[in-house]
Design a protein around this motif. Structure first.
Motif, PDB file in Angstrom:
ATOM      1  N   CYS A 126      -0.976  -6.245  -5.470  1.00 14.95           N
ATOM      2  CA  CYS A 126      -0.080  -7.391  -5.283  1.00 14.95           C
ATOM      3  C   CYS A 126       0.728  -7.532  -6.562  1.00 14.95           C
ATOM      4  N   CYS A 127       2.030  -7.649  -6.453  1.00 14.43           N
ATOM      5  CA  CYS A 127       2.860  -7.648  -7.652  1.00 14.43           C
ATOM      6  C   CYS A 127       4.188  -8.345  -7.365  1.00 14.43           C
ATOM      7  N   LYS A 128       5.037  -8.375  -8.377  1.00 14.05           N
ATOM      8  CA  LYS A 128       6.368  -8.966  -8.269  1.00 14.05           C
ATOM      9  C   LYS A 128       7.418  -7.872  -8.462  1.00 14.05           C
ATOM     10  N   PHE A 129       8.220  -7.664  -7.438  1.00 19.52           N
ATOM     11  CA  PHE A 129       9.359  -6.752  -7.541  1.00 19.52           C
ATOM     12  C   PHE A 129      10.552  -7.536  -8.074  1.00 19.52           C
ATOM     13  N   SER A 130      11.253  -6.989  -9.047  1.00 18.35           N
ATOM     14  CA  SER A 130      12.385  -7.674  -9.654  1.00 18.35           C
ATOM     15  C   SER A 130      13.411  -6.644 -10.101  1.00 18.35           C
ATOM     16  N   HIS A 131      14.505  -7.128 -10.684  1.00 20.13           N
ATOM     17  CA  HIS A 131      15.529  -6.217 -11.187  1.00 20.13           C
ATOM     18  C   HIS A 131      14.987  -5.352 -12.323  1.00 20.13           C
ATOM     19  N   SER A 132      14.071  -5.884 -13.091  1.00 17.28           N
ATOM     20  CA  SER A 132      13.525  -5.124 -14.220  1.00 17.28           C
ATOM     21  C   SER A 132      12.267  -4.333 -13.859  1.00 17.28           C
ATOM     22  N   SER A 133      11.624  -4.688 -12.754  1.00 17.81           N
ATOM     23  CA  SER A 133      10.416  -3.976 -12.290  1.00 17.81           C
ATOM     24  C   SER A 133      10.567  -3.731 -10.799  1.00 17.81           C
ATOM     25  N   ALA A 134      11.359  -2.699 -10.477  1.00 23.59           N
ATOM     26  CA  ALA A 134      11.772  -2.501  -9.087  1.00 23.59           C
ATOM     27  C   ALA A 134      10.943  -1.458  -8.347  1.00 23.59           C
ATOM     28  N   ALA A 135      10.022  -0.802  -9.018  1.00 23.42           N
ATOM     29  CA  ALA A 135       9.206   0.234  -8.357  1.00 23.42           C
ATOM     30  C   ALA A 135       7.741   0.048  -8.731  1.00 23.42           C
ATOM     31  N   TRP A 136       6.892   0.015  -7.694  1.00 27.16           N
ATOM     32  CA  TRP A 136       5.455  -0.130  -7.914  1.00 27.16           C
ATOM     33  C   TRP A 136       4.718   0.865  -7.032  1.00 27.16           C
ATOM     34  N   GLY A 137       3.620   1.361  -7.534  1.00 31.41           N
ATOM     35  CA  GLY A 137       2.837   2.319  -6.772  1.00 31.41           C
ATOM     36  C   GLY A 137       1.674   2.847  -7.579  1.00 31.41           C
ATOM     37  N   SER A 138       1.413   4.149  -7.453  1.00 29.34           N
ATOM     38  CA  SER A 138       0.283   4.761  -8.146  1.00 29.34           C
ATOM     39  C   SER A 138       0.738   6.027  -8.865  1.00 29.34           C
ATOM     40  N   ARG A 139       0.405   6.107 -10.157  1.00 30.42           N
ATOM     41  CA  ARG A 139       0.718   7.311 -10.927  1.00 30.42           C
ATOM     42  C   ARG A 139      -0.300   8.424 -10.690  1.00 30.42           C
ATOM     43  N   GLN A 144      -3.452  14.711   7.088  1.00 25.03           N
ATOM     44  CA  GLN A 144      -2.951  14.987   8.429  1.00 25.03           C
ATOM     45  C   GLN A 144      -3.986  15.670   9.322  1.00 25.03           C
ATOM     46  N   VAL A 145      -5.118  16.012   8.763  1.00 23.92           N
ATOM     47  CA  VAL A 145      -6.144  16.717   9.532  1.00 23.92           C
ATOM     48  C   VAL A 145      -7.345  15.809   9.825  1.00 23.92           C
ATOM     49  N   HIS A 146      -7.909  15.210   8.784  1.00 24.42           N
ATOM     50  CA  HIS A 146      -9.159  14.453   8.926  1.00 24.42           C
ATOM     51  C   HIS A 146      -8.943  12.931   8.971  1.00 24.42           C
ATOM     52  N   GLY A 147      -7.757  12.484   8.569  1.00 27.49           N
ATOM     53  CA  GLY A 147      -7.501  11.041   8.539  1.00 27.49           C
ATOM     54  C   GLY A 147      -8.088  10.340   7.333  1.00 27.49           C
ATOM     55  N   HIS A 148      -8.509  11.116   6.311  1.00 31.73           N
ATOM     56  CA  HIS A 148      -9.046  10.530   5.088  1.00 31.73           C
ATOM     57  C   HIS A 148      -7.897  10.348   4.086  1.00 31.73           C
ATOM     58  N   HIS A 149      -7.094   9.358   4.352  1.00 34.13           N
ATOM     59  CA  HIS A 149      -5.874   9.172   3.568  1.00 34.13           C
ATOM     60  C   HIS A 149      -6.194   8.714   2.144  1.00 34.13           C
ATOM     61  N   ALA A 150      -5.309   9.061   1.238  1.00 40.90           N
ATOM     62  CA  ALA A 150      -5.389   8.555  -0.142  1.00 40.90           C
ATOM     63  C   ALA A 150      -4.400   7.408  -0.261  1.00 40.90           C
ATOM     64  N   GLU A 151      -4.854   6.265  -0.741  1.00 37.87           N
ATOM     65  CA  GLU A 151      -3.949   5.125  -0.824  1.00 37.87           C
ATOM     66  C   GLU A 151      -4.283   4.246  -2.020  1.00 37.87           C
ATOM     67  N   ALA A 152      -3.297   3.491  -2.412  1.00 42.85           N
ATOM     68  CA  ALA A 152      -3.437   2.525  -3.510  1.00 42.85           C
ATOM     69  C   ALA A 152      -2.815   1.215  -3.064  1.00 42.85           C
ATOM     70  N   LYS A 153      -3.500   0.099  -3.345  1.00 37.79           N
ATOM     71  CA  LYS A 153      -3.042  -1.228  -2.940  1.00 37.79           C
ATOM     72  C   LYS A 153      -2.905  -2.121  -4.166  1.00 37.79           C
ATOM     73  N   THR A 197       0.858  -1.179   0.000  1.00 35.91           N
ATOM     74  CA  THR A 197       0.000   0.000   0.000  1.00 35.91           C
ATOM     75  C   THR A 197       0.893   1.228   0.000  1.00 35.91           C
ATOM     76  N   VAL A 198       0.661   2.153  -0.929  1.00 31.72           N
ATOM     77  CA  VAL A 198       1.311   3.462  -0.872  1.00 31.72           C
ATOM     78  C   VAL A 198       0.238   4.459  -0.468  1.00 31.72           C
ATOM     79  N   ARG A 199       0.660   5.441   0.349  1.00 31.60           N
ATOM     80  CA  ARG A 199      -0.355   6.278   0.972  1.00 31.60           C
ATOM     81  C   ARG A 199       0.142   7.720   1.086  1.00 31.60           C
ATOM     82  N   ALA A 200      -0.757   8.675   0.829  1.00 35.14           N
ATOM     83  CA  ALA A 200      -0.548  10.080   1.166  1.00 35.14           C
ATOM     84  C   ALA A 200      -1.504  10.386   2.320  1.00 35.14           C
ATOM     85  N   LYS A 201      -0.954  10.818   3.451  1.00 29.51           N
ATOM     86  CA  LYS A 201      -1.766  10.956   4.660  1.00 29.51           C
ATOM     87  C   LYS A 201      -2.517  12.283   4.689  1.00 29.51           C
TER      88      LYS A 201
END
Length: 320
Positions: free
Chosen positions: A266-279, A255-264, A249-253
C-alpha cells in the motif's frame, strides 16, 4: 487607571477577574459610539451590531448586548463580541487567528479602558464570533460617577491584530467501494531483451493511465540477480500536487503450475513517486528455469492488480 471586569473567557462558566488598563489614544481599528443607549433595552433589542470595518485583510463587525448575552450567562452585564462578517469570501478550510482587545471610553478620565489580552483567538467555519459575555457589570456601567455612560452616550472599541500564518496540510478523500483494476502484459522474446527496462503500452484504468514496467535483469539491489516489475503511473493524468493512496499487486505468472510470484503493498503514487513494485520479484535463476513455468515459448506474463483507495490533495494555503 484600571477597572475590574469579569469573565474574560465566556466559554468558561467560572468567573475570573482581569484588569483593563486606561490609555489616551483611541482603538487603532474601530470605535462604535452609541447615543441614547438606554433606548436599546427599552426597544427589546437583544444586541446592536456595528457597520463593517476592515482589519488584517478581513471584514469584521462589533456587537453589543446592552443587557448581556443571556445564552452565555451574561445577565446583569454589557456583553461585547467581534464577528467575521464575510467568511464565505475566504478560502475553503479557512482559519483566521487574531489577537483581539476591546475598549470602553471613560469620559471623566478622557481615556480608553482597554483589555490587555495577548491570547490568540481562532476564527473558523464553526466559530465566526468571539467576545466577552461579562464585559462590564450594568451597575458600574450605568453609574454616571464612573464615567462610562454620560448623557446616555458610550463609546466601545475593538482592535484586531491578525496573526499572519501559513497553514499547510493535506486532505485525504477516501473512495467508497473502490474498484479492483487489473492489466496483463505478455512480454515476448525475453532472451533477446538487451535494454535495461521495457514498458507495456499505456492502459487506462479508472481515471488514470498506467504502464507495467519490467527490468529483465533487475535494477538496484535486484540488478543481475532478479527480475524487477513495477506499476507506473502516467503523471500527466494526475492533477498537480495530488497523490493517489493505493494498494497494488505486481505479479509474474507461473503459466504451468499457477505458482505465481507476486509482491503486494500500500503506497502513495505521486508526481515524484510514480512507480511502485518489486526490485526482486523473482530470482533470475528461478525465472529462467524451464520447469518453473515463468517463461513459456520465451514469453512471460506480467500483471498488475490495484485499487485507488483515495485521493490526497493539499489544503489551500491560507496566508493571512
Amino acid at each position: 487607571m484600571s477597572v475590574l471586569l469579569m469573565d474574560m473567557t465566556p466559554d468558561n462558566p467560572v468567573l475570573s477577574i482581569r484588569h483593563m488598563n486606561g490609555r489616551k489614544y483611541p482603538p487603532s481599528q474601530y470605535s462604535f459610539e452609541i447615543k441614547s443607549f438606554s433606548l436599546l433595552s427599552k426597544a427589546s433589542l437583544e444586541k446592536v451590531t456595528s457597520e463593517e470595518f476592515e482589519a488584517g485583510g478581513c471584514k469584521w463587525s462589533l456587537s453589543i448586548y446592552p443587557t448581556g448575552n443571556k445564552k452565555r450567562e451574561g445577565e446583569g452585564h454589557v456583553s461585547i463580541y467581534l464577528a467575521l462578517t464575510e467568511p464565505s469570501s475566504l478560502p475553503l478550510d479557512w482559519e483566521v487567528n487574531a489577537i483581539v482587545n476591546f475598549s470602553l471610553y471613560n469620559f471623566h478620565e478622557d481615556e480608553y479602558v482597554t483589555t490587555q489580552d495577548a491570547s490568540t483567538r481562532r476564527f473558523h467555519v464553526l466559530k465566526t464570533e468571539w467576545g466577552i459575555a461579562k464585559f462590564i457589570d450594568l451597575h458600574t456601567f450605568n453609574d454616571p460617577s464612573k464615567g462610562y455612560l454620560i448623557e446616555d452616550t458610550c463609546v466601545f472599541g475593538a482592535e484586531v491584530f491578525v496573526v499572519k500564518t501559513t497553514n499547510k496540510g493535506d486532505c485525504l478523500s477516501m473512495i467508497k467501494e473502490p474498484a479492483t483494476l487489473s492489466h496483463s502484459w505478455k512480454f515476448s522474446n525475453y532472451s533477446l531483451a538487451n535494454l535495461d527496462k521495457y514498458e507495456s503500452q499505456p492502459f487506462l484504468a479508472g481515471d488514470y493511465k498506467w504502464k507495467i514496467r519490467v527490468y529483465p535483469n533487475g535494477t538496484l539491489e535486484g540488478k543481475g540477480n532478479s527480475i524487477s516489475v513495477f506499476l507506473a503511473l502516467d503523471t500527466s493524468t494526475l492533477p498537480p500536487n495530488a497523490k493517489l493512496l493505493m494498494d497494488y499487486t505486481v505479479r509474474a505468472k507461473d503459466q504451468v503450475h499457477g505458482h505465481h510470484a507476486e509482491a503486494k503493498a500500500c503506497c502513495k503514487f505521486s508526481h515524484s513517486s510514480a512507480a511502485w513494485g518489486s526490485r526482486q520479484l523473482v530470482a533470475l535463476a528461478k525465472f529462467k528455469e524451464p520447469s518453473s513455468g515463468f517463461l513459456v515459448g520465451d514469453s512471460c506474463i506480467l500483471e498488475a492488480e490495484f485499487r485507488v483507495l483515495g485521493l490526497i490533495n493539499p489544503l489551500t494555503d491560507i496566508i493571512i
